[in-house]
Design a protein around this motif. Structure first.
Motif, mmCIF file in Angstrom:
data_model
loop_
_atom_site.group_PDB
_atom_site.id
_atom_site.type_symbol
_atom_site.label_atom_id
_atom_site.label_comp_id
_atom_site.label_asym_id
_atom_site.label_seq_id
_atom_site.Cartn_x
_atom_site.Cartn_y
_atom_site.Cartn_z
ATOM 1 N N ARG A 195 0.697 -1.096 -0.038
ATOM 2 C CA ARG A 195 0.142 -0.151 -0.118
ATOM 3 C C ARG A 195 0.969 1.328 0.025
ATOM 4 N NH1 ARG A 195 -5.187 -0.526 -0.003
ATOM 5 N NH2 ARG A 195 -6.143 -2.480 0.389
ATOM 6 N N GLN A 196 0.246 2.373 -0.564
ATOM 7 C CA GLN A 196 0.962 3.552 -0.633
ATOM 8 C C GLN A 196 1.327 4.154 0.751
ATOM 9 O OE1 GLN A 196 -1.852 6.095 -2.032
ATOM 10 N NE2 GLN A 196 -1.722 5.733 -4.241
ATOM 11 N N GLN A 221 2.110 7.334 -5.308
ATOM 12 C CA GLN A 221 0.791 7.055 -6.162
ATOM 13 C C GLN A 221 1.066 6.130 -6.898
ATOM 14 O OE1 GLN A 221 -1.818 8.758 -5.474
ATOM 15 N NE2 GLN A 221 -1.038 10.073 -3.914
ATOM 16 N N ARG A 236 -3.938 3.254 -2.216
ATOM 17 C CA ARG A 236 -4.142 2.271 -2.835
ATOM 18 C C ARG A 236 -3.074 1.311 -2.665
ATOM 19 N NH1 ARG A 236 -5.561 7.033 -4.506
ATOM 20 N NH2 ARG A 236 -7.357 7.166 -5.605
ATOM 21 N N GLN A 242 1.360 -1.561 -13.474
ATOM 22 C CA GLN A 242 0.898 -0.021 -13.190
ATOM 23 C C GLN A 242 2.170 1.091 -12.940
ATOM 24 O OE1 GLN A 242 -1.087 -0.058 -9.019
ATOM 25 N NE2 GLN A 242 -3.029 0.247 -10.308
#
Length: 395
Positions: A195-196, A221, A236, A242
């Motif tokens: 997670r961020q 991000q 996120r 990604q």
């Protein structure tokens, strides 16, 4: 270089920074005040009032931020600087100051502006240059109380702070080198599902392990959130395929780092790779455009020319670059001068800038490559080497 390690392993790998830059000397600070007095006189003012914050730290070494309590320094020719501060803070003030001053203190039920007015009467000041960051209500009370003419000290502050000395460049180099090392470690801890917030916490801890007081800021991000220059709220989890955008920094003796990397976690589309390549070209064009004597805006124009040639923009239209190409940096993370259309400040050796002509594809992704450079007699020099490729964040 991306993934394959753990948070625990990377933290264990980090230790206190060995090549530490020397702090600013008292002699250099005195020279800064001497120059400020010359510039104040050229501005047509009799004295200069500097408020708590980055500019006061620049002159005195005092690492205090601005609060509702007035803490300011009055500079006037031929006398020791006068420091206005709360009486109960004198002990801390004396411990933090790097230069000799005359301290004039006020109790909690007293008006600190009265001390400023008394000092102005002693000096015989009729025109006072005031720090542009002095709160309006203090400035207006000074104007009303003594009837002095107030003028903006921004030209003084800007001319003093925007050209860095060798000692300042060394402190900034340390901060930036430390942050680049943290970036490298952060890339290695990435895995599907992280997670961020985990990455943000790791980056703060890593900065501390190297000897900084943590991250001065941190943006992490993933995916679509990279299309927003300062990110989106939420936490996120990283997925294969990604983009990862990490923008972070720290401070050393108050001097800032601020570095961004954007890279692929797994396979990304050819369109993403093409945009990344354009971003890389624009950053290089901005670097190559730095020439002493040219206006700051010429660097922004060089980066935008690359984007427009590739069919992006023009100006601030998206897909394209939604903000300036770069900002000055030093004791403030954003400070004059700026690499933006309309800033015609001539580039001078010692000026320091971010170089970050971000490309945003709205609602889908963004690419920002940010390294910092300083102006030399012949062009520009990087503090940190730019990203190599979308799959290779570091040289």
């Amino acid at each position: 270089m991306i993934g394959g390690s753990t948070i625990e392993a990377e933290i264990a790998r980090l230790s206190a920074w060995a090549d530490r830059a020397a702090p600013i000397t008292a002699g250099e600070r005195q020279s800064r005040m001497d120059r400020a007095l010359v510039l104040t006189e050229q501005l047509g003012a009799d004295a200069l009032l500097v408020d708590a914050g980055a500019s006061l730290r620049y002159f005195t070494g005092l690492p205090w931020g601005q609060t509702e309590r007035l803490v300011s320094m009055l500079l006037a020719p031929g006398r020791r600087p006068i420091m206005i501060c709360p009486h109960f803070e004198i002990g801390t003030l004396e411990a933090d100051l790097a230069v000799p001053v005359e301290i004039r203190s006020w109790q909690e039920d007293e008006d600190p502006v009265a001390l400023v007015l008394d000092a102005l009467r002693e000096i015989g000041a009729r025109t006072l240059a005031i720090d542009p960051e002095l709160p309006f209500h203090f400035a207006e009370r000074i104007r009303a109380g003594e009837g002095v003419r107030l003028i903006d000290a921004m030209p003084v502050v800007k001319q003093c702070r925007m050209v860095k000395s060798a000692a300042e460049l060394a402190l900034m180099q340390q901060a930036k080198s430390m942050t680049l090392s943290v970036h490298e470690a952060a890339a290695r801890i990435l895995r599907p599902g992280i997670r961020q917030s985990e990455v943000v916490h790791f980056i703060d801890t890593a900065h501390r392990r190297l000897g900084a007081s943590g991250s001065s800021f941190c943006i992490v991000q993933f995916g679509e959130a990279t299309a927003f220059p300062h990110g989106l709220p939420g936490d996120r989890a990283l997925e294969e395929g990604q983009l990862v955008l990490i923008d972070t920094g720290c401070t050393i003796e108050g001097y800032h780092s601020d570095i961004t990397r954007t890279y692929a976690f797994g396979d990304v589309s050819q369109e993403v790779r093409d945009i990344w390549d354009i971003e890389k070209e624009a950053q290089a064009a901005a670097f190559d455009a730095v020439r002493p004597g040219d206006p700051c805006e010429s660097v922004d124009a060089a980066a935008r020319a690359v984007l427009q040639k590739a069919g992006l923009g023009p100006d601030y239209a998206l897909p394209g670059l939604p903000h300036r190409t770069g900002h000055g940096i030093g004791l403030s993370i954003h400070e004059p001068a700026y690499l933006v259309r309309g800033d015609r400040t001539p580039l001078q050796p010692g000026m320091c800038f971010s170089n970050e002509p971000m490309i945003v594809v709205p609602g889908r992704f963004g690419v920002r490559l940010e390294d910092h450079m300083f102006v030399t007699e012949t062009g520009a020099q990087w503090f940190t080497q730019p990203q190599v490729a979308i799959d290779r964040p570091f040289a």
